[in-house]
Each structure stands twice: as structure tokens, then as C-alpha cells.
Scaffold this motif. Structure first.
Motif: not given
Length: 558
Positions: A60, A62, A80, A82, A85, A95, A97, A102, A114-117
């Protein structure tokens, strides 16, 4: 963080699948030894791959260089997913993420996640946008079969049945023990499994609920209403006979949240998806005599002042809530568990006694309020997911071990075991550190055998929370006492059916509001407009298709 592994004794069980070769602990040790050896052998090769994960996928944008190095050093594959949020993660926790949980997941699970809000209020739209831009994660999830069906229609997800068969042990065994989940995760178009899910506990199946001020009933010499006529009469007296004894004309019969229409319709027998089976065929409930009678009652309540006239502009229902908690409403239509409202009402009006109210009987019978289907989250796999095996390894870990800590926290820090049930040590600490963690166990192996004991033990130890315990137990019992009518488990996943629902929903909401509040617009005119809109949207073809689907699949629904 180190977690001492405990099983729920007596009351809550970690779902232990029967068809397993070795214990989870032995498998975990073996896996860790294997990963350590793999890490030693491949460390030199991985250090030069700045844009690759250990599994060969992209990192990612980020992530920092340190994050990449840490993932590489762990020797773990990456996936990854979702995450909703909801604004529940405090800033000091991080956060959605990146936070303590986590980090705990990535330390303890067999893969790195890897979390995707995605914003809760627009999650489906956001997920669709991620697919459209080619940035959707490996696993996406929401609630309900329609979510899965829409993704299937878009062609952006893939069947997962072969992956469950080839790569899974624990989740595969879990599904074998819960065959009632299969219709919800299987496409009715090609018969393949596209979704992954786990079963709801009774606490999560119950949803809508009704509450009433018993102290107002007692003051006015009234009984708990049992029929819709009695409910109307009681609500009207709550408006006209000064139940709070303050000498002012300032009370309402009903207050409610966003469940308002659903609850009132359910009293008149509205089935799930508005589809009822009559003489072996699907028939639309909207526009039926029961539907008309429901809105006739709602219109009467509005005209008599039982409903707050400002409700139509109270889009977040905050004023409705204030009417209840400040002691100005006698009946509350919301959820079965109204702990926050109950506590606030008791703070403002100590003598208030708010009790659960069983759904009242109409001329059509006595029905249950909305109850969720057995399947919880609906998880789908991106057709471009690079490592389906890693996804299944994560779900295997989560369904057996991971869900427990993410639900209850760390023993000795967040809870202690009492009769095998985790009891919160510090409710305020858990609100800050743990409340958002329950978003991460997208599958859970939780089973609750003794609901009453579970509710008693898991309640916070402060005086107000303990005082609410019997009301929460009664609220759940009341919510589950009568069965919610669900003649079919779901609607067919066709483009025609889905498009009609999408197009008609907003029209229906507008017409229903007018039928209640507009003195110049009659119920009959509303029904006529609804029927006209249905015709314009091709509802005859929709019903023809739905009935053909029902005839073909009805045996599997029984």
C-alpha cells in the motif's frame, strides 16, 4: 500484547469444528516454526524488494519503509480488507487502519492485514467506487445478501467455494455445522458460493423493539396495551391526560428512531422484502389492505398529536430521542436494547419506569418485529485477489481464535472470567480501547448458550448498568417472542429485481410521508400513486420474474 488462551466454560463456546486433524494450538506452533524458518532462509532476498510484499503483492502506498521492512521480516503473506468507519476509534488510539488491535492482529494472525476504511453511511457506494477505480481490496464486506448479489452482477467478485474446499479447515468445518447459512452466501443465478459469513447470536438476531412508560400507565390506571386499538387509546391518553403531572400540555404518545415505519408496518404483518406467499405465489404487501390500514392509523396518530409534528424534519431523530429521555414521550419505537436511552431517562426522571412492550395484535394477527437473518457479515472476494489461500488462512484463524480477543479484549486488562463469561473490568477503559475492535472479527465462532447469565455477567458493574440488566433480558425475550414473517429468505439477485427496488424506494418514502402528514392528500390517492409508479417501473415483469424464481427455489427455503 500476549493473550492467555481460554475457552468459554459453560456459557460461551469458541466454535470448535469437529473435523480437524490437530488442535489449533499445535497447528499454530507448527505454523510459527515454519514461518520462522522461511524468514531465515529468505530474509536476504526480501530485503531488496522495496515494492513487493512477502506474498509477492504490491505494498500500500500509505505504508512507510519501516512498515515494509516489518512485513518482510515477519515472513507473512499480506491481504487487504475493508473496515467500516463509524468514528468509534478515539484519536489517541490511532485510526481504523492502525491501532492497538490492527497491530495485535498482525502479530497473532497467520497473515498481515491491511485495512481499508469505508464510511459507514456510504459504505456500499465507497466499495463500488473502489472497484471502479481498480483499488478494491482482496475482501470486501457489508450486511445482507443484496450486497453480494450486486457485486456479482457487476462481475467484480469471484466464487469462493473451491477456495473453501482447498485451503480452509476451520471455516470449512464451521460451514458444515451451520448449513442454514448456505442459502445466503450462494448465488441463485449460478448456484455457486460467492459469500463468506458466520451466524448471528440471538443478541444480534433481535433488532427492533418497543418500550412503554409503565409509571405513566399506573398513574392513569391503564393496562399494558395488547391490541392496536388499545395502543392507540393509551398513546392518546398519554397526550391528553397529563401523565407527567406537570399541568402542561407537553407530552407525546410516541417517540421513535429510524425503525419507526418498520415497526408500525410489522404490527400489520409486513413481511421481509414486502413479499408474502399467498396460495403458492409471491404477492406484494405494499398497497394491500393491511398496508392501507397501517397508514390510516399513522395518519390518525399524526392528526391527534400522538406524533410530534416536527418528526418529518427530524432526519436524525435526535428530537424524538430527546422527547423520550426528557420524560415527554410515553412509548418508544426503536431497538430491543435501549440501554443508553434508559439510563439517560432515569437520570432525568428518576421515577420513570420504561419497560419492553410486546408487539400488539391487529386484525391481521400478532407478528414479531424485524429480526435479522441468520447470516451476519457478507464477505466477498475481489476477482483480482492475488492470494485466496492467504484470505482463507486469515478467516480460519479468525473464526477459531481471533474473534474472541477482538470482541472482549485482553484477559486481566479488559476482562476477567466469571463462570466462563468475560466480565468487563473497567467499562470506561473498554469504551475507549475496545469499543471499535468489534469491527474487525468479520467472522466469529461465538455461541451463547445461557443468554440471561451472559447478559448479567457482561454488564458493566456501575449501579445504572446493573439496574438495567433485567430490562435488557426482558427486552431480548420480548423481541424474540413472536416470529418476524419472512416468507422468503431473500430476493432474487437479478438486475431487473434489484433495479426496481432501487428506483422505487425513494418514491415510496415520499408518498408514505405525504399519506401521514398532508391533509390535502388521502390514503387512497397515495395507494393510487404507488400503483402507478410501480406500473411505470415495470413491476408486472418484476413479479413475473420473482414468481418464476420462487417456483424454482421454494423447496430449498423450507
Amino acid at each position: 500484547m500476549k493473550v492467555k488462551r481460554e475457552t468459554f466454560r459453560l456459557l460461551i463456546q469458541r466454535q470448535k469444528p469437529q473435523k480437524r486433524g490437530n488442535s489449533m494450538k499445535k497447528r499454530s506452533v507448527k505454523r510459527m516454526l515454519s514461518l520462522c524458518m522461511a524468514g531465515l532462509i529468505t530474509a536476504g532476498l526480501l530485503s531488496g524488494c522495496q515494492n513487493q510484499t512477502a506474498a509477492g503483492g504490491t505494498v500500500s502506498g500509505t505504508e512507510t519503509a519501516g512498515d515494509q521492512a516489518k512485513a518482510q521480516d515477519s515472513g507473512k503473506k499480506e491481504i487487504s480488507i475493508t473496515i467500516l468507519e463509524r468514528g468509534k476509534c478515539p484519536a489517541e488510539e490511532g485510526t481504523m487502519e492502525a491501532n492497538r488491535w490492527t497491530e495485535w492482529i498482525n502479530e497473532n494472525s497467520p497473515v498481515k492485514v491491511n485495512w481499508v476504511p469505508v464510511p459507514r453511511t456510504e459504505s456500499v457506494a465507497k466499495i463500488n467506487a473502489l472497484f471502479a477505480s481498480g483499488e478494491a481490496p482482496d475482501l470486501v464486506w457489508e450486511f445482507g445478501k443484496n450486497f453480494m448479489d450486486n457485486l456479482i452482477q457487476q462481475g467484480v467478485v469471484q466464487p469462493v467455494g473451491d477456495y473453501v474446499e482447498q485451503y480452509s479447515t476451520d471455516y470449512k468445518a464451521y460451514l458444515e455445522e451451520h448449513p442454514e447459512l448456505l442459502p445466503y452466501i450462494t448465488s441463485s443465478t449460478d448456484g455457486q458460493m460467492y459469500g463468506m459469513t458466520s451466524a448471528r447470536t440471538p443478541l444480534a438476531v433481535a433488532n427492533h423493539g418497543m418500550w412503554i412508560r409503565k409509571d405513566w400507565l399506573d398513574h392513569l390506571g391503564l393496562e399494558v396495551p395488547q391490541t392496536i386499538e388499545e395502543l392507540h387509546d393509551v398513546a392518546l391518553k398519554f397526550v391528553t391526560e397529563d401523565p407527567d403531572q406537570n399541568g402542561e400540555d407537553d407530552t407525546f404518545g410516541l417517540a421513535f428512531n429510524y425503525n419507526f415505519y418498520g415497526i408500525m408496518k410489522a404490527l400489520y404483518g409486513q413481511p421481509d422484502n414486502n413479499m408474502q406467499v399467498i396460495d403458492g405465489k409471491l404477492v406484494d404487501w405494499v398497497g394491500s389492505q393491511a398496508y392501507q390500514d397501517c397508514f390510516t392509523m399513522l395518519r390518525t396518530m399524526y392528526q391527534e398529536g400522538i406524533l410530534d409534528p416536527e418528526y418529518i424534519t427530524d432526519t436524525n431523530y435526535e428530537k424524538q430521542r430527546q422527547n423520550l429521555v426528557t420524560g415527554k414521550a410515553g412509548i418508544y419505537l426503536a431497538g430491543w436494547d435501549c440501554q443508553a436511552e434508559w439510563k439517560e431517562l432515569k437520570q432525568n426522571v428518576p421515577e420513570a419506569e420504561l419497560i419492553p412492550l410486546e408487539p400488539v395484535e391487529t386484525s391481521y394477527g400478532r407478528f414479531g418485529l424485524y429480526q435479522e437473518p441468520p447470516a451476519k457479515m457478507m464477505i466477498c472476494m475481489n476477482k483480482d485477489a492475488e492470494d485466496p489461500q492467504a484470505c482463507m488462512e486469515f478467516l480460519d484463524w479468525l473464526i477459531t481464535d481471533g474473534w474472541y480477543t477482538l470482541t472482549y479484549g485482553i484477559e486481566g486488562e479488559n476482562y476477567t472470567l466469571v463462570d466462563g463469561v468475560p466480565q468487563a473490568i473497567d467499562a470506561e477503559k473498554n469504551t475507549k480501547e475496545l469499543a471499535y475492535a468489534n469491527e474487525y472479527p468479520i467472522v466469529s465462532g461465538e455461541v451463547i448458550d445461557d443468554i440471561a447469565t451472559y447478559i448479567k455477567v457482561t454488564a458493566a458493574t456501575d449501579e445504572a448498568s446493573q439496574a438495567y440488566v433485567p430490562y435488557r433480558i426482558e427486552g431480548l425475550e420480548t423481541a424474540m417472542k413472536n416470529k418476524f414473517p419472512r416468507d422468503i429468505p431473500y430476493l432474487p439477485s437479478t438486475e431487473l429485481s434489484s433495479k426496481f427496488n432501487s428506483d422505487f424506494t425513494e418514491i415510496q418514502s415520499s408518498v408514505e410521508a405525504r399519506m401521514i402528514t398532508d391533509e390535502t392528500y388521502s390514503i387512497a390517492e397515495g395507494i393510487e400513486e404507488l400503483n402507478s409508479e410501480k406500473e411505470a417501473l415495470g413491476f408486472d415483469a418484476v413479479m413475473e420474474e420473482r414468481n418464476a424464481w420462487y417456483a424454482e427455489n421454494k423447496d430449498s427455503f423450507e
